[in-house]
Design an enzyme around this catalytic site. Sequence first.
Site, short mmCIF file in Angstrom:
data_model
loop_
_atom_site.label_atom_id
_atom_site.label_comp_id
_atom_site.label_asym_id
_atom_site.label_seq_id
_atom_site.Cartn_x
_atom_site.Cartn_y
_atom_site.Cartn_z
N SER A 338 -3.84 -5.10 -0.24
CA SER A 338 -5.04 -4.61 -0.89
C SER A 338 -5.61 -3.36 -0.22
CB SER A 338 -6.06 -5.74 -0.96
OG SER A 338 -7.13 -5.40 -1.80
N ASP A 349 1.09 9.19 1.92
CA ASP A 349 1.18 10.25 0.92
C ASP A 349 0.70 11.60 1.46
OD1 ASP A 349 2.17 8.41 -0.82
OD2 ASP A 349 0.54 8.53 -2.28
N LYS A 363 -0.46 -5.67 -3.54
CA LYS A 363 -1.63 -5.99 -4.35
C LYS A 363 -2.39 -4.70 -4.66
CE LYS A 363 -5.78 -8.79 -4.78
NZ LYS A 363 -6.70 -7.69 -5.09
#
Length: 431
Positions: A338, A349, A363
């Site tokens: 999460s 990224d 999740k």
Amino acid sequence: MNRNTRLIFSIVAGLVAALILVSAGFLLGAAWDVGGSVGAIFSDHGGSAGYELQQEVLDKLESSYYRDFDAEALKVDAIDGMVAGLDDPYTVYMDPEEYASFNEQTKGSYSGVGMTVEMKNRLVTIVSTFKGSPAQLAGVRSGDLILKVDGVTTDGLKLDEVVAKIKGAEGTSVVLELYRPPATTTTSTPSDAGGEGRSTEGVTANSSQLPPGGATKDYTLVRKAIAVPVTERETLEVEGRTAALIHFFTFSDNSAEELRGQVKKAIETDGVDAIILDLRSNGGGLLDEAVSAASVFIPGGVIVTTEGLHSPEEVYSAEGGAYSDIPLYVLTDPYTASASEILAGALQDHDRALVIGETTFGKGLVQILSPLSNGGAVKLTSAVYLTPDGRDINQTGIAPDVTASDDLTTTDVDECVEAALDSIASDSAQE
């Protein structure tokens, strides 16, 4: 490295069940009209006819059914059946008692055994134990599966119901029957058959398909007052350089600020050359805290994007004040979930950190909590989230840049941390 330093906690989903908080990463707050949506489900035309039909069936039962029954319990069962039909393990109804208990658990302290749990592939899975807690001291591990609580099977129970049976008054005992899969098995791998949330039978536990080759053991635990930790920091050395190993346990209120404080001390007071951020077994927490935590390291740009049918696309960007120059290494495992995945995904990224460890839980969903008129609440999935590069990691997780895992049989060495130290040494040699 003693493994006890990395037994992590997570407030789930926003808050994972804090025992246990309930699972991994939800944003608290009401966002849409639950009552209106329920009405539309019950009615072919969206009005009150559906409620009238429900009452009509109940009247028939009360006038003609052959034995006594609890009408209020049937109404609750109807609601449970409705949300179960969504085939979403993170959308659940909490009656007033369950909701009150949930609110108690999210205050940062509670009476229990000190662990967090998730429902994964319909198995009640222990995500982490808190350092010094009854569960941790008894030898309970991440990945253990809860089969029974005080002799009562967890099959057919929702996660909240299992949690309610485990928590209790300080000084009282609870007996957990746990199943430990073999070391080569993980119940959290996103590619496992079925996958989280894919079962057509609802979101109750079902232990009929345990991973083979494991062992069952009973643990008698004495409940105690549990204070939920946020961070721990220690300094490590590798080839003449120093690194701060920061364990980040949960994304609760102000946890990002505490993380910032630990990073500041590591850099400005201890003068470390690198930071290792340990997100293993961190089940998540509040979305805003995930954004703020990422902003500790990322100077600008998108951190995460959320979008859903009733939730317009919302872009969360870095908030400024980042420590953007310190080399950063992030540790993950199958129980990194999460909000932790939001943080790890953003750092990956933006090429801000090297992710080391195992593929994360997967999740990629946001939950909201909507109070109801009866004193209960519905916790429901309102949106998916995407990493800065637009990746939807739900049920797939975030793959590490460097694969490593801690061998539980080597009690004095944490191989994942060692892999990070090796990377620090290698990167330093190339400077």
